[in-house]
Scaffold this active site. Structure first.
Site, mmCIF file in Angstrom:
data_model
loop_
_atom_site.group_PDB
_atom_site.id
_atom_site.type_symbol
_atom_site.label_atom_id
_atom_site.label_comp_id
_atom_site.label_asym_id
_atom_site.label_seq_id
_atom_site.Cartn_x
_atom_site.Cartn_y
_atom_site.Cartn_z
ATOM 1 N N ASP A 1 0.855 -1.176 0.000
ATOM 2 C CA ASP A 1 0.000 0.000 0.000
ATOM 3 C C ASP A 1 0.899 1.236 0.000
ATOM 4 O OD1 ASP A 1 -2.608 1.221 0.195
ATOM 5 O OD2 ASP A 1 -3.197 -0.482 1.433
ATOM 6 N N ASP B 1 -3.317 4.496 -2.488
ATOM 7 C CA ASP B 1 -4.480 4.918 -1.735
ATOM 8 C C ASP B 1 -5.090 6.186 -2.336
ATOM 9 O OD1 ASP B 1 -6.108 4.591 0.754
ATOM 10 O OD2 ASP B 1 -5.213 6.517 1.276
ATOM 11 N N GLU C 1 -6.609 3.047 -6.121
ATOM 12 C CA GLU C 1 -7.906 3.011 -5.447
ATOM 13 C C GLU C 1 -8.752 4.154 -5.985
ATOM 14 O OE1 GLU C 1 -9.915 3.163 -0.997
ATOM 15 O OE2 GLU C 1 -8.178 4.403 -1.474
ATOM 16 N N HIS D 1 -10.904 -3.584 3.138
ATOM 17 C CA HIS D 1 -10.894 -3.131 4.524
ATOM 18 C C HIS D 1 -11.822 -1.952 4.788
ATOM 19 C CE1 HIS D 1 -8.105 -0.630 2.317
ATOM 20 N NE2 HIS D 1 -8.163 0.259 3.283
ATOM 21 N N ASP D 2 -12.442 -1.401 3.746
ATOM 22 C CA ASP D 2 -13.337 -0.258 3.896
ATOM 23 C C ASP D 2 -14.802 -0.605 3.675
ATOM 24 O OD1 ASP D 2 -11.336 1.632 4.453
ATOM 25 O OD2 ASP D 2 -10.945 1.979 2.326
#
Length: 542
Positions: A108, A210, A273, A334-335
């Site tokens: 990430d 990200d 993302e 994870h979101d």
């Protein structure tokens, strides 16, 4: 007559096109030191499991040095491992062990914002004359003394915080502890490119970037327009249309710069993302495919879970892809709430078959392969800052620890886990499910094996199939093909049985069903699908 055909790849297939990605949230994968938080040594200890499962790459969420205001998405040093997760030597050992198992490692990268405790920001806020002042986004107050414009934080509240010492506001798209970097500044770009090179030199195989669509903001800092479709139950950020605070055209130049850095090290993957509609999402491949290799496609998460809706989405996405653009699909991360929490335990099996049979690169999220669903988190154990700012939007339930065995804390930790486990952890764990031919874990492993064994699934073309109207609302049918091989996928999104005609008159063999006991059956003329059943058909005689 089916949907338009989406072509196959050429012979020079890149690893990230034919492979599958598995996301690890390091806090929750495996703890080796008993503090209740996962670590890098824990990931290394579970690499044999990932190789057994059959994935090709592991994407690791942030483990950089951080005060953990947003659990690592607030970076205080882009070239260091936070002691909570281990050491740089632990990382080097992890990447070596992964590569020995032919597993790629994707990190990430969080370039939109740093931590408020990053030395760069300490310098930037020191004075208006500091050389690093322009490394972040500072603006004078509005005439009334308030924030410079109406931009809101994605985590609730205003996106501007006043710094009394210098009399200006700094911008943060997320928490006040996460000030946004100014990517219009060439020095910022150079520093972040060097951070990429630091990890590339250590052998990483790519990056997931990200909030990549946030990196450039409107040069004039204009107010965002009101959203006429805003509803009171939505997060506050939806009150306005974010046309000036993100998704600016200049961002494609920034992404091209990152991609050029990665290409200095051979074939590396750049994943972005991006939570945007399809027509904007596909723009992030960039002109001449100079943008992200894989602009993350979250459309399946946001689309109603009905066969006709999903079929229309897939056809729309395939048609929108630029020439040469490689598709990808994501169903959990994870979101977002867990797949099983969104669609139910039975349909979670359909989701697995869908994800691993569509054209393009699939990304799996840890725990989905054991059907982990919504894990209640008591208020006193809540961790997510977004959930504390805006109740109801917390992401803790999708970040709970991986469940490995019927043991204290499901084998995750000898200490108290930072988040609770599911109530059925004694049964819903890897050890209990790995030898069960009927488990969802076995289904995932068989699907991954089929992808490796059949080029039609890993790199082949795609075409949708038309069904009678009475079936199309419930069943999504499509084919994958490569050279002389054609496979047919039939997915029943409903709780009703249905018979799908196999109109071409040929005979098929069931390669895999989400229900046990049907593999190897020969079918002709039509196939009766049970409720919540998916099948993969191959030519008879295989």
């Amino acid at each position: 007559m089916g949907s338009p055909i989406s072509g196959t790849s050429g012979s020079e297939t890149i690893w990230w096109q034919s492979g599958t990605v598995y996301q690890v949230y390091p806090r929750s994968f495996q703890d080796t030191d008993g503090d209740g938080v996962g670590d890098l040594r824990g990931i290394a200890a579970r690499l044999d499991y990932l190789a057994w499962l059959g994935v090709d790459a592991v994407w690791i969420s942030p483990f950089y040095r951080s005060p953990m205001a947003d659990f690592g998405y607030d970076v205080a040093d882009y070239c260091a491992v936070d002691p909570l997760f281990g050491t740089l030597e632990d990382f080097d050992a992890l990447i070596g062990e992964a590569h020995r198992r032919r597993l790629k490692v994707i990190l990430d990268f969080v370039p939109n914002h740093s931590s408020i405790e990053h030395p760069w920001f300490a310098e930037s806020r020191a004075s208006r004359e500091n050389p690093k002042r322009d490394w972040y986004i500072w603006r004078d107050p509005a005439p009334d003394g308030g924030p410079p414009n109406n931009w809101l934080s994605n985590f609730g509240g205003p996106a501007w915080t006043c710094d009394p010492a210098t009399g200006q506001y700094y911008y943060h798209a997320f928490l006040p502890e996460q000030p946004d970097l100014n990517w219009r500044n060439p020095q910022v770009r150079a520093a972040m490119h060097d951070a990429l090179r630091f990890w590339l030199a250590r052998g990483v195989d790519g990056f997931r970037v990200d909030v990549i669509w946030h990196l450039i903001k409107d040069e004039g800092f204009r107010d965002n327009p009101h959203n006429p479709d805003f509803q009171s139950h939505q997060a506050g950020i939806n009150r306005f249309q974010q046309v000036y605070s993100c998704d600016r055209p200049e961002v494609l130049e920034v992404i091209a710069g990152m991609r050029a850095v990665l290409r200095e090290y051979g074939e590396r993957v750049l994943i972005g993302e991006i939570y945007l509609p399809i027509e904007r999402l596909v723009a992030y491949y960039g002109p001449g495919l100079t943008g992200a290799d894989l602009p993350f496609n979250f459309q399946l998460i946001q689309t109603p879970w009905r066969a006709d809706a999903v079929a229309a989405l897939v056809a729309e996405y395939e048609a929108a892809l630029p020439e040469g653009g490689w598709p990808n699909w994501v169903l959990g991360n994870h979101d977002q709430p867990r797949i099983a929490a969104r669609v139910g335990e039975r349909q979670a099996r359909i989701a697995a078959m869908l994800l691993l049979t569509l054209r393009g690169t699939p990304t799996l999220y840890y725990g989905d392969e054991i059907g982990l669903g919504h894990v209640p988190v008591p208020p006193e154990r809540a961790q997510d800052p977004w959930g504390r700012n805006e109740p109801g939007h917390g992401r803790d339930p999708e970040r709970t620890p991986m469940q490995w065995e019927d043991a204290p804390n499901a084998g995750f930790s000898t200490g108290t886990p930072w988040l609770p486990l599911s109530d059925d952890a004694d049964r819903r764990n890897v050890d209990e499910m790995r030898d069960d031919s009927r488990s969802i874990l076995t289904l995932y492993r068989r699907l991954l094996s089929l992808r490796r064994d059949h080029p039609a699934l890993s790199i082949g073309g795609w075409r949708g199939l038309d069904l009678p109207l009475d079936l199309a609302a419930d069943i999504f049918a499509f084919e994958r093909f490569a050279e002389a091989e054609t496979l047919r996928i039939l997915l029943n999104f409903s709780g009703r049985d249905g018979t799908v005609p196999l109109e071409d008159g040929g005979a098929w063999t069931i390669l895999l069903s989400t229900r046990s006991g049907r593999a190897g059956d020969r079918v002709e003329g039509g196939l009766r699908l049970e409720s919540d059943e998916g099948v993969i058909l191959g030519p008879a005689g295989r």
